[in-house]
Design a protein around this motif. Structure first.
Motif, short mmCIF file in Angstrom:
data_model
loop_
_atom_site.label_atom_id
_atom_site.label_comp_id
_atom_site.label_asym_id
_atom_site.label_seq_id
_atom_site.Cartn_x
_atom_site.Cartn_y
_atom_site.Cartn_z
N GLU A 91 40.55 47.44 24.97
CA GLU A 91 41.90 47.07 25.41
C GLU A 91 41.91 45.68 26.03
N LEU A 92 40.83 45.35 26.74
CA LEU A 92 40.79 44.03 27.40
C LEU A 92 40.67 42.88 26.40
N ARG A 93 40.08 43.17 25.24
CA ARG A 93 39.86 42.09 24.27
C ARG A 93 41.17 41.50 23.76
N SER A 94 42.25 42.29 23.86
CA SER A 94 43.52 41.76 23.36
C SER A 94 44.18 40.85 24.41
N ARG A 95 43.60 40.76 25.58
CA ARG A 95 44.20 39.92 26.63
C ARG A 95 43.58 38.53 26.63
N SER A 96 44.26 37.63 27.27
CA SER A 96 43.77 36.24 27.26
C SER A 96 42.51 36.12 28.12
N ARG A 97 41.75 35.14 27.78
CA ARG A 97 40.51 34.90 28.52
C ARG A 97 40.82 34.62 29.99
N GLU A 98 41.89 33.89 30.23
CA GLU A 98 42.26 33.52 31.60
C GLU A 98 42.53 34.78 32.42
N GLU A 99 43.27 35.71 31.81
CA GLU A 99 43.62 36.93 32.53
C GLU A 99 42.36 37.75 32.84
N ARG A 100 41.47 37.81 31.85
CA ARG A 100 40.25 38.60 32.05
C ARG A 100 39.39 37.97 33.14
N VAL A 150 29.04 40.62 36.93
CA VAL A 150 30.34 41.24 37.24
C VAL A 150 31.44 40.62 36.39
N LEU A 151 31.38 39.30 36.20
CA LEU A 151 32.40 38.65 35.36
C LEU A 151 32.31 39.17 33.92
N ALA A 152 31.09 39.32 33.42
CA ALA A 152 30.92 39.79 32.03
C ALA A 152 31.43 41.22 31.89
N TYR A 153 31.06 42.06 32.86
CA TYR A 153 31.39 43.49 32.75
C TYR A 153 32.89 43.74 32.98
N PHE A 154 33.41 43.24 34.08
CA PHE A 154 34.81 43.52 34.38
C PHE A 154 35.76 42.62 33.58
N GLY A 155 35.19 41.59 32.95
CA GLY A 155 36.01 40.78 32.05
C GLY A 155 36.07 41.39 30.66
N GLY A 156 35.58 42.60 30.52
CA GLY A 156 35.66 43.29 29.23
C GLY A 156 34.72 42.69 28.21
N GLY A 157 33.49 42.39 28.64
CA GLY A 157 32.52 41.82 27.71
C GLY A 157 32.80 40.36 27.43
N SER A 159 32.36 36.55 26.93
CA SER A 159 31.15 35.92 26.40
C SER A 159 30.49 35.04 27.45
N HIS A 160 29.20 34.84 27.26
CA HIS A 160 28.48 33.95 28.16
C HIS A 160 29.10 32.56 28.14
N ALA A 161 29.56 32.14 26.95
CA ALA A 161 30.14 30.79 26.82
C ALA A 161 31.40 30.68 27.68
N ALA A 162 32.24 31.74 27.66
CA ALA A 162 33.48 31.70 28.44
C ALA A 162 33.16 31.66 29.93
N ILE A 163 32.15 32.42 30.33
CA ILE A 163 31.78 32.45 31.75
C ILE A 163 31.19 31.10 32.17
N ALA A 164 30.37 30.52 31.29
CA ALA A 164 29.76 29.21 31.58
C ALA A 164 30.84 28.16 31.80
N GLU A 165 31.84 28.18 30.92
CA GLU A 165 32.91 27.19 31.02
C GLU A 165 33.69 27.41 32.33
N HIS A 166 33.98 28.67 32.62
CA HIS A 166 34.74 29.00 33.82
C HIS A 166 34.02 28.56 35.09
N LEU A 167 32.71 28.77 35.11
CA LEU A 167 31.95 28.45 36.33
C LEU A 167 31.43 27.02 36.33
#
Lengths: 213, 255
Positions: A91-100, A150-157, A159-167
């Motif tokens: 369900e989370l995958r259909s949401r935007s990366r920002e929201e996750r 925690v970001l990977a798990y609660f962000g609904g999986g 990606s490492h790339a998305a987390i890297a960019e965010h942080l």
């Protein structure tokens, strides 16, 4: 013939077998054991109202699908919670990366406060054995590893790339921290195993690894 | 090599190609399966930690309302002819529809009907062999019950079985499934060994599917055995099987 009674320490596998023959009391004990964490995961990621629906749905399904659980193929906990997790991530995958990232960030904030070594874990969770073990483990996990996990798990999986960019971190750093964090958390929980929970949580043997929802 | 992909596997980080490789490997490798399960467990523990510290708590009335629903559902299941015929093809309604419609529609799902069939099938099969269903339930599911798994020494065999005992009962339930049909005048006899003594406890009469079960009375409460063997022998034979007797199932102590 002895009359049967339930104990809170009855293993998950025994309770699941009793649910399979439609014993409501056993279902209630599994509900008490797992509904709080299913609700917490769903409420923080999908929203409170949606989480109530999800809890109802997965536990009604458990009533019907318990006969499909085979204790010879792995732990009930892994089977059930992996199924729940898969469903929430879908369900989370259909949401935007920002929201996750936003919801996962909020969870990260909550958990990092609780994982502060100054917090009195005994007081916080005096009646919840498993929660106590997990919070102790989180206190021992380096903050930067906990954060990416925690970001990977609660962000609904996420990606490492998305987390890297965010942080604002190099991808390699995020990959390394996630792997180390997961390895360390697994080891810490191994040390904290408490009675009443199955010691080893293995995936199914040649069968389905997860409860399908 | 695959072992190094397991963390990324549980985090959903692998490409579809690598994911398939890992899943194929997990089908074959018990050690990696266990490790992946432990990683999965470590991740799930994050939800448990969150449940402890979160201000969002599970509504306390949710359990009561769900219990009422499953009781309705069980009542509906007790009337299978009604649940299956007119409602069979209905698509399951959402969770929030009215209780009556919900009960009827849940009972109508194919999955539910299949589950019911499976349960009736197992109970029916056991009832075919063992009359005392209460005793069966106590032995298979009672608190403190012990189970020995009977496994086939022949790696190509699909047969398996179980032996159930209970610390408060003398009775022992033996069941086996998928045993090949024996030739005329041969039968599957069950021999147990304890304190270096071996004796015959009964014979498995099979149904069409190769399933058989019986209850025998042990020599003490919650009897334990060092060895349980299911051996093909001339029917009624009282001769303990030698080492070379064709052995179809054997127990290894498990719990």
């Amino acid at each position: 013939m002895q009359s049967r009674s339930s104990s809170p320490l009855e293993s998950d596998a025994v309770l699941a077998a009793r649910v399979a023959v439609h014993e409501a009391e056993a279902w209630g004990l599994l509900y008490d054991r797992y509904a709080p964490s299913v609700f917490a995961l769903a409420a923080h990621t999908l929203g409170r109202a949606h989480a109530e629906e999800l809890v109802q749905d997965v536990f009604l399904r458990l009533w019907r699908t318990a006969p499909q659980f085979d204790p010879d193929r792995g732990a009930f906990r892994t089977w059930f919670l992996t199924g729940v997790r898969n469903r929430i991530w879908d369900e989370l995958r259909s949401r935007s990366r920002e929201e996750r990232l936003l919801v996962a960030g909020e969870v990260e904030q909550l958990l990092s406060e609780a994982a502060d070594p100054g917090v009195d874990v005994e007081e916080l969770v005096y009646r919840r054995e498993r929660g106590r073990a997990v919070l102790r483990a989180l206190q021992c996990l380096p903050a930067e590893q906990r954060r990416v996990l925690v970001l990977a798990y609660f962000g609904g999986g996420l990606s490492h790339a998305a987390i890297a960019e965010h942080l604002g971190l190099p991808l390699g750093t995020v990959k390394k921290r996630t792997r180390l964090g997961l390895q360390k958390l697994r080891a810490l929980l191994g040390d904290e195993r408490t009675e009443g929970h199955q010691p080893v949580h293995s995936l199914g043997e040649g069968g389905k690894a997860a409860y399908e929802l | 090599m695959i072992r190094e992909l397991l963390e990324d596997y549980v985090l959903g980080e692998l490409s579809p190609h690598d994911r398939r490789r890992v899943e194929e490997h997990l089908g074959e490798c018990a050690a990696c399966r266990m490790l992946a399960g432990e990683y999965e467990n470590a991740l799930q523990s994050l939800s448990e930690a969150l449940a402890v510290v979160s201000p969002l708590t599970l509504p306390s009335n949710l359990k009561t309302s769900l219990l009422a629903r499953i009781e309705h559902e069980t009542a509906a299941a007790a009337r299978p002819e009604r649940a299956r015929a007119p409602w069979f093809g209905l698509k399951r309604a959402g969770v929030l529809v009215g209780t009556v419609l919900l009960v009827l529609s849940i009972a109508s799902t194919v999955a539910f009907a299949v589950t019911l069939e499976r349960q009736r099938d197992l109970r029916g099969r056991l009832a075919e062999f063992v009359e005392d269903q209460e005793l069966v339930l106590e032995l298979t599911d009672g608190r403190g019950r012990r189970k020995l798994s009977l496994r086939a020494p022949d790696p190509d065999s699909r047969a398996y079985g179980k032996v159930f005992t209970h610390p408060h009962l003398r009775e022992v339930l033996v069941m086996a499934n998928r045993l090949p049909r024996p030739k005329a005048r041969l039968g599957y006899q069950v021999w147990v060994t304890s304190d270096r003594k071996t004796w015959l406890v009964g014979a498995l009469e099979l149904n069409q599917k190769g399933f058989g079960a019986f209850i025998f009375t042990g020599d003490r409460l919650g009897p334990t055995y060092d060895d349980v063997r299911v051996v093909l022998q001339p029917k009624g034979s009282k001769t303990p099987p030698g080492e070379r007797a064709p052995e179809y199932l054997r127990a290894s102590r498990r719990e």
